[in-house]
Design an enzyme around this catalytic site. Structure first.
Site, PDB file in Angstrom:
ATOM      1  N   ASP A   1     -17.034   8.228 -49.437  1.00 27.45           N
ATOM      2  CA  ASP A   1     -17.071   9.364 -49.642  1.00 27.45           C
ATOM      3  C   ASP A   1     -15.416   9.957 -49.330  1.00 27.45           C
ATOM      4  OD1 ASP A   1     -19.429  11.901 -49.334  1.00 27.45           O
ATOM      5  OD2 ASP A   1     -17.502  12.190 -49.915  1.00 27.45           O
TER       6      ASP A   1
ATOM      7  N   GLU B   1     -21.685  21.564 -47.958  1.00 30.92           N
ATOM      8  CA  GLU B   1     -21.498  20.640 -46.791  1.00 30.92           C
ATOM      9  C   GLU B   1     -21.628  21.324 -45.388  1.00 30.92           C
ATOM     10  OE1 GLU B   1     -18.435  18.145 -49.064  1.00 30.92           O
ATOM     11  OE2 GLU B   1     -18.942  17.388 -47.648  1.00 30.92           O
TER      12      GLU B   1
HETATM   13  C1  GLC Z   1     -17.408  15.512 -50.507  1.00 26.18           C
HETATM   14  C2  GLC Z   1     -18.897  15.138 -50.735  1.00 26.18           C
HETATM   15  C3  GLC Z   1     -19.308  14.426 -51.887  1.00 26.18           C
HETATM   16  C4  GLC Z   1     -18.365  14.374 -53.123  1.00 26.18           C
HETATM   17  C5  GLC Z   1     -16.792  14.199 -52.601  1.00 26.18           C
HETATM   18  C6  GLC Z   1     -16.016  14.446 -53.834  1.00 26.18           C
HETATM   19  O1  GLC Z   1     -16.991  15.267 -49.176  1.00 26.18           O
HETATM   20  O2  GLC Z   1     -19.516  14.314 -49.469  1.00 26.18           O
HETATM   21  O3  GLC Z   1     -20.897  14.557 -52.043  1.00 26.18           O
HETATM   22  O4  GLC Z   1     -18.688  13.836 -54.023  1.00 26.18           O
HETATM   23  O5  GLC Z   1     -16.516  14.821 -51.473  1.00 26.18           O
HETATM   24  O6  GLC Z   1     -15.821  15.805 -54.045  1.00 26.18           O
END
Ligand code: GLC
Length: 674
Positions: free
Chosen positions: A322, A522
Site C-alpha cells: 500500500d 481512510e
Molecule cells: C491508500 C489506500 C489504498 C489505495 C492506495 C493508492 O492509502 O490504502 O486502498 O489503493 O493508497 O491510492
C-alpha cells in the site's frame, strides 16, 4: 498471445474447512490459483518472461519493483530508472488538473509508455522494451476522472445482494479506465467489516464473509475477464487488485491501520474468503494491508505474504504494497524495504520519495540483504502480469482498441447501470405510509445532501477525501433533488429546495430531508461512536419543524456506515438509507415516487449488509454475535408490499456521554500526505 489454449485448472473448492481446523495443518486451502504452470501456454509465458528478465540489469530489475506517483515522476525519470509502474493516488490527475480530459489522461499514458519502453529496452538493440503499468483507485467507477460514472460505494452494493450487478459494474468500470489509457485498478476492496467506527466501512461490501466471497470473483471477472476466456485482459479489460490482504476489517476499535487480534482460523475463515475467491477468479495483483495481525505488520509478515499467499494458495501474480506501507515496518527506510520485499512484497508503491526508495532498494540488493533470487522472483511476477495484459505488444495507450470510443467515459448506458444500482441499494427502515409519493405532489426538499453530488459520492472522487467539490465537478450526474424535479415534471407536482429547511409560507404535501455524513476517506473517517446527531443536529431540527407544521416527512440518509439515528427515525414518517449512491442520485426518486401510471414503479429491494445499531456505542455488532440485538438486523429492508411498518418510538438518550466524534490520528498516521 492466444488465451484460448490456456488450461484453467478447476480448483477444488477447499475452503478453510472445519476438518482442517482439527489438524495441525494451517487452515488455508492447498491451492487457489487457476493458472497451471505445467500447461504449455504458461510454459511459453514463462520462457518469454525469462527472456526479458535475462536482459535486465540489476538496476533495471530494481526499477521494475518501484511504483511512483505521477505527480512525482516524469516520463523521463520512468525511462532513466526503468520504473515498472506509476499510479495516480486518490485525487491525483495529470498535471494536477482535476478537470483533466480523457485526452489529457491518454497523452500522459502515451508519454509514460514511450519512456518506459525506451528505458527498459536493451540499450543497444532497443529490444526487450518493457512498458509501464499505470494503476488507479477506480473503486466505485473511474472516479478520479472528470465526467466518469461514479457508482455507489461498496456498502450500497452490498445492500443490493445482486452479484450480476457487481459483474456489470466491473465491466463498465474497466471500459472507462481502459478508455483513458490506464491498465490497473486497486479494486475490489474485500474487507469483511466488523467495527463500523472504521473510516473505510463503506469500502466494504458487508460484515458478512459470504457476501464478500460472492462478490469478489464477480468484480474481478468484470474487470479482468475470466482466465479461460479469449478476452481475458484483452481490450477494455484491466488488472484488478484483491485488497487489502488481510484482516483489515477487524482492527481494535475499528482504528484504520490498527492491529487485528484474532486467531489464524478467524483470519482465514472470516477475512480471507474474498481474497481466496478473487485468486480463484484469476486476480493478478494483491495489495498488502496496512494493519497488523497479532502485532505483526502485514507488510513484513512473510508467513502471510509468502507462505500462505504464494505458497499455500499458489497466487502467481504480484503483491503491491500500500502507499508507503512498507515504510511502516521499520524505522530505517532501507531496512523497511528489505523487510517488506523479503516478506513477499514485489512492488513498492511509493508516495513521494521514490528516488530514495529506489536507491535504498538497490543498496539492499547489492549488500545481499535482499537475495537476488527474491528480486528475480518479484520481477518475474511483475513481468508475467505485464505479459498477461498483452502490454508487450507495444501498442501505445492511445492506439489501443479500447480508446477508440472516448465517449465510453461517463456513457449513458453506464449511468443507467449506476442508476439501477442506486435503486437496488436503497434500504427502507420505516414507512408509515407516506411513501411512495405521488408525482403530482407538492414536495419540499431540505438538508445538506439534497442537491450535493459530492456528498452523494463520498470519498475517492476528484479529491481523495471527496471534499472540495461541487455539482459542476460531476457533469451529467444528478443530485437527489434533480431526480425529484424530473419525477414531478409534467405530472402536476412541484419540488422546492431549501437546504436549510426554511419554507416560510410554503405549503406542501411532504417534506423530504436529505442529510448525512460529509465525505471522508481512510483514517479521516474513523469515529469514536456512531451517533449522527452528535455531529450534525440540523436535519433533526428540520424534520421536527416540518412535523410541527403537520407536514409528513421523509428522511433520506447518506452514510458510509450504519449510525445511531434514533431521534431522526422518531421525527420522520419514513426513513430511507441511500448509503453513498454516486453521481446518479436520480435513482433515489425512481423508488420514492409511484410510476407514471400511479402504481408502484420500483419497489425497494435493498437489504442491510451491515447490522444497524440501537445505541451509539453498540459496535462491534455483527450477525452471529452472542446476544445479538441490533435495532435492525442484518438482512432487514422494508418493501412497499409489506405495508406501513416501523420500529415504534425509540429511545433518544444520547449515550455518547460527550465523547468526541472524531478519533485522534492513529499511531500509524494518515496513510499518505495529499
Ligand atoms: C491508500 C489506500 C489504498 C489505495 C492506495 C493508492 O492509502 O490504502 O486502498 O489503493 O493508497 O491510492
Amino acid at each position: 498471445m492466444d488465451n484460448s489454449i490456456r488450461a484453467v485448472t478447476t480448483v477444488k473448492d477447499e475452503a478453510c474447512s472445519p476438518a482442517r481446523m482439527r489438524g495441525t495443518v494451517t487452515p488455508w486451502p492447498s491451492r487457489a490459483s487457476p493458472f497451471d504452470p505445467a500447461h504449455p501456454y504458461e510454459q511459453g509465458l514463462a520462457r518469454t518472461v525469462d527472456g526479458y528478465l535475462r536482459a535486465l540489469s540489476v538496476e533495471q530489475k530494481v526499477g521494475q519493483m518501484i511504483q511512483a506517483e505521477i505527480a512525482n515522476a516524469t516520463p523521463a525519470e520512468v525511462s532513466e530508472f526503468a520504473l515498472g509502474s506509476v499510479l495516480n493516488g486518490g485525487g491525483s490527475q495529470p498535471h494536477g488538473n482535476k478537470h483533466a480530459s480523457v485526452e489529457d489522461w491518454l497523452a500522459l499514458a502515451d508519454a509514460y509508455h514511450d519512456a518506459a519502453c525506451a528505458g527498459s529496452a536493451d540499450r543497444g538493440t532497443g529490444s526487450n522494451a518493457i512498458p509501464v503499468l499505470w494503476g488507479t483507485d477506480a473503486v466505485h467507477g473511474h472516479s478520479n476522472v472528470y465526467g466518469a460514472t461514479v457508482f455507489p460505494h461498496n456498502i450500497g452494493l452490498g445492500a443490493t445482494r445482486d452479484a450480476d450487478l457487481i459483474d456489470a459494474i466491473g465491466v463498465a468500470t474497466a471500459k472507462e479506465v481502459a478508455a483513458t489509457g490506464l491498465d490497473w485498478t486497486f479494486a475490489p476492496t474485500l474487507a469483511v467489516v466488523r467495527d463500523d467506527r472504521w473510516g473505510r466501512t463503506y469500502e466494504g461490501y458487508s460484515e458478512h464473509p459470504d457476501v464478500v466471497a460472492e462478490y469478489a470473483p464477480r468484480m474481478v471477472k468484470g474487470l479482468q475477464g475470466a482466465p479461460d476466456d479469449d478476452d481475458f485482459l484483452g481490450p477494455g479489460r484491466i488488472l484488478a487488485t484483491s485488497k487489502h490482504f488481510v484482516g483489515e476489517g477487524q482492527t481494535t476499535d475499528g482504528r484504520d491501520q490498527g492491529d487485528v487480534d484474532c486467531s489464524e482460523q478467524t483470519l482465514c475463515d472470516l477475512h480471507a474468503g474474498g481474497h481466496l475467491a478473487a485468486i480463484r477468479a484469476g486476480v493478478q495483483t494483491v495489495m498488502a494491508a496496512y494493519n497488523s495481525w497479532q502485532g505483526s505488520k502485514v507488510h513484513s509478515n512473510r508467513y502471510l505474504l509468502t507462505d500462505v499467499l504464494k505458497g499455500a494458495l499458489r497466487f502467481d501474480g504480484f503483491v503491491v504494497s500500500d502507499w508507503d506501507g512498507f515504510l511502516q515496518v521499520a524505522a530505517d527506510p532501507g531496512d523497511a524495504c528489505a523487510r517488506s520485499v523479503n516478506a513477499g512484497v514485489d512492488m513498492l508503491m511509493v508516495g513521494v520519495e521514490w528516488r530514495r526508495t529506489y536507491h535504498d532498494l538497490l543498496h539492499q540488493v547489492r549488500s545481499g540483504a535482499i537475495p537476488m533470487a527474491r528480486v528475480d522472483d518479484a520481477v518475474r511476477r511483475i513481468l508475467r502480469v505485464k505479459a498477461r495484459t498483452k502490454l508487450f505488444s507495444g501498442v501505445r495507450p492511445s492506439e489501443r482498441p479500447a480508446v477508440r470510443d472516448r465517449s465510453v467515459v461517463g456513457a449513458p448506458s453506464h449511468r443507467e447501470l449506476a442508476r439501477r444500482a442506486v435503486r437496488s441499494s436503497l434500504v427502507m427502515l420505516k414507512n408509515d405510509g407516506v411513501l411512495p409519493l405521488r408525482r403530482d405532489a407538492r414536495v419540499l426538499l431540505a438538508g445538506n445532501g439534497a442537491d450535493n453530488i459530492g456528498k452523494q459520492c463520498g470519498g475517492w472522487t476528484l479529491t481523495w477525501q471527496g471534499t472540495g467539490n461541487d455539482n459542476a465537478d460531476f457533469p451529467k450526474g444528478s443530485s437527489i433533488f434533480d431526480g425529484f424535479v424530473e419525477a414531478v415534471a409534467g405530472n402536476g407536482g412541484t419540488a422546492v429546495l431549501r437546504a436549510d429547511g426554511c419554507f416560510d409560507g410554503q405549503s406542501a404535501d411532504v417534506g423530504v430531508v436529505v442529510f448525512g455524513e460529509d465525505p471522508y476517506a481512510e483514517g479521516d473517517g474513523d469515529r469514536n461512536h456512531l451517533s449522527y446527531s452528535a455531529q450534525d443536529s440540523e436535519p433533526l431540527a428540520i424534520l421536527r419543524t416540518l412535523k410541527e407544521r403537520g407536514i409528513p416527512t421523509v428522511a433520506v440518509f447518506l452514510t458510509g456506515r450504519p449510525m445511531w439515528v434514533n431521534p431522526e427515525l422518531n421525527a420522520a414518517d419514513a426513513f430511507v438509507v441511500a448509503w453513498l449512491p454516486g453521481t446518479e442520485g436520480a435513482g433515489v426518486a425512481d423508488v420514492m415516487f409511484r410510476g407514471p401510471d400511479g402504481d408502484v414503479g420500483h419497489d425497494f429491494r435493498g437489504k442491510l449488509s451491515f447490522s444497524w445499531p440501537g445505541h451509539p456505542l453498540q459496535t462491534p455488532l455483527n450477525l452471529g454475535d452472542t446476544g445479538y440485538s441490533p435495532l435492525f438486523p442484518y438482512g432487514f429492508g422494508l418493501r412497499y408490499r409489506d405495508g406501513a411498518d416501523g420500529p415504534g418510538v425509540l429511545d433518544e438518550t444520547d449515550a455518547t456521554h460527550g465523547r468526541p466524534v472524531r478519533c485522534e490520528p492513529s499511531a500509524a498516521g494518515s496513510s499518505y500526505p495529499r
